[in-house]
Design a protein around this motif. Structure first.
Motif, PDB file in Angstrom:
ATOM      1  N   GLY A   1       0.738  -1.246   0.000  1.00  0.00           N
ATOM      2  CA  GLY A   1       0.000   0.000   0.000  1.00  0.00           C
ATOM      3  C   GLY A   1       0.769   1.298   0.000  1.00  0.00           C
ATOM      4  O   GLY A   1       0.213   2.329  -0.360  1.00  0.00           O
ATOM      5  N   HIS A   2       2.032   1.306   0.390  1.00  0.00           N
ATOM      6  CA  HIS A   2       2.723   2.585   0.572  1.00  0.00           C
ATOM      7  C   HIS A   2       3.980   2.679  -0.280  1.00  0.00           C
ATOM      8  O   HIS A   2       4.696   1.697  -0.457  1.00  0.00           O
ATOM      9  CB  HIS A   2       3.104   2.775   2.045  1.00  0.00           C
ATOM     10  N   ARG A   3       4.228   3.887  -0.769  1.00  0.00           N
ATOM     11  CA  ARG A   3       5.471   4.139  -1.506  1.00  0.00           C
ATOM     12  C   ARG A   3       6.654   3.951  -0.564  1.00  0.00           C
ATOM     13  O   ARG A   3       6.551   4.181   0.633  1.00  0.00           O
ATOM     14  CB  ARG A   3       5.480   5.558  -2.055  1.00  0.00           C
ATOM     15  N   SER A   4       7.779   3.562  -1.158  1.00  0.00           N
ATOM     16  CA  SER A   4       8.944   3.276  -0.335  1.00  0.00           C
ATOM     17  C   SER A   4      10.207   3.271  -1.185  1.00  0.00           C
ATOM     18  O   SER A   4      10.157   2.907  -2.370  1.00  0.00           O
ATOM     19  CB  SER A   4       8.774   1.896   0.313  1.00  0.00           C
ATOM     20  N   ALA A   5      11.313   3.638  -0.592  1.00  0.00           N
ATOM     21  CA  ALA A   5      12.602   3.384  -1.237  1.00  0.00           C
ATOM     22  C   ALA A   5      12.711   1.875  -1.367  1.00  0.00           C
ATOM     23  O   ALA A   5      12.252   1.131  -0.488  1.00  0.00           O
ATOM     24  CB  ALA A   5      13.739   3.931  -0.392  1.00  0.00           C
TER      25      ALA A   5
ATOM     26  N   LEU B   1      11.586  -3.549   0.206  1.00  0.00           N
ATOM     27  CA  LEU B   1      11.073  -2.246   0.609  1.00  0.00           C
ATOM     28  C   LEU B   1      11.737  -1.826   1.912  1.00  0.00           C
ATOM     29  O   LEU B   1      12.459  -2.615   2.527  1.00  0.00           O
ATOM     30  CB  LEU B   1       9.553  -2.318   0.783  1.00  0.00           C
ATOM     31  N   ALA B   2      11.472  -0.628   2.361  1.00  0.00           N
ATOM     32  CA  ALA B   2      12.063  -0.143   3.600  1.00  0.00           C
ATOM     33  C   ALA B   2      11.667  -1.006   4.799  1.00  0.00           C
ATOM     34  O   ALA B   2      12.472  -1.221   5.695  1.00  0.00           O
ATOM     35  CB  ALA B   2      11.657   1.311   3.847  1.00  0.00           C
ATOM     36  N   ASP B   3      10.429  -1.527   4.806  1.00  0.00           N
ATOM     37  CA  ASP B   3       9.963  -2.261   5.977  1.00  0.00           C
ATOM     38  C   ASP B   3       9.433  -3.666   5.671  1.00  0.00           C
ATOM     39  O   ASP B   3       8.855  -4.309   6.534  1.00  0.00           O
ATOM     40  CB  ASP B   3       8.882  -1.464   6.696  1.00  0.00           C
ATOM     41  N   ALA B   4       9.620  -4.144   4.445  1.00  0.00           N
ATOM     42  CA  ALA B   4       9.113  -5.473   4.078  1.00  0.00           C
ATOM     43  C   ALA B   4       9.788  -5.949   2.804  1.00  0.00           C
ATOM     44  O   ALA B   4      10.460  -5.178   2.117  1.00  0.00           O
ATOM     45  CB  ALA B   4       7.600  -5.426   3.875  1.00  0.00           C
TER      46      ALA B   4
END
Length: 174
Positions: free
Chosen positions: A70-74, A88-91
């Motif tokens: 759902g969220h944009r991420s580096a 992703l940053a958190d996954a």
């Protein structure tokens, strides 16, 4: 003082809308595939950039709100013989080769538009309560010169022409 109350009210409405969208998408997928212990050999990458988001295939504005899509991420994208890995940053999102339909360029996805096909889009399928769903996941790379090599990637997923075709939007089916 009134401006602050209106602003906070709008933020609350936005959060409520996002939560409701996430709930309404509960049937899109149960869980996403886990990264296997053996991913295979590296084919391309790693490619750094920004994960734009994911949508139900064929509708660049039907953004998926469920985590972690759902969220944009580096992010960093790497292609292995076994599939695509999106860190992703958190996954981490794993797209098995068996579920990958294709990789292409687009100018718009997940309410983001860029000129000249600047978004690399992986179309893949995932199973959920409501049956299989085609998903478009977008990535805007720092190095867009490598896009033609990524577009040459093809997965093992059958083309969506069977009667039990995975769900996508009616806009694409026209």
């Amino acid at each position: 003082m009134g401006v602050i109350v209106v602003f906070l009210g709008l933020l609350g409405l936005m959060a409520w809308g996002w939560r409701n969208r996430s709930r309404s998408q509960a049937g899109l997928f149960d869980t996403l595939p886990e990264v296997p212990a053996e991913t295979g050999d590296v084919v391309l990458g790693p490619l750094t950039g920004v994960y734009i988001g994911s949508t139900v295939a064929g509708d660049w504005q039907a953004r998926i709100a469920r985590a972690p899509l759902g969220h944009r991420s580096a992010a960093t994208l790497t292609a292995f013989t076994g599939g695509l890995r999106l860190d992703l940053a958190d996954a981490t999102v794993w797209i098995p080769r068996a579920d990958l339909v294709d990789v292409r360029r687009a100018s718009a996805l997940a309410n983001k538009t860029v000129p000249g096909g600047g978004i690399l889009v992986a179309r893949w399928q995932v199973d959920g309560h409501d049956g299989p769903t085609l998903i478009d996941s977008g990535f805007r790379a720092d190095d867009k010169d490598s896009y033609p090599r990524w577009e040459a990637l093809r997965g093992d997923a059958a083309p969506p022409t069977r009667p039990d075709t995975p769900r996508s939007t009616t806009e694409e089916n026209k």
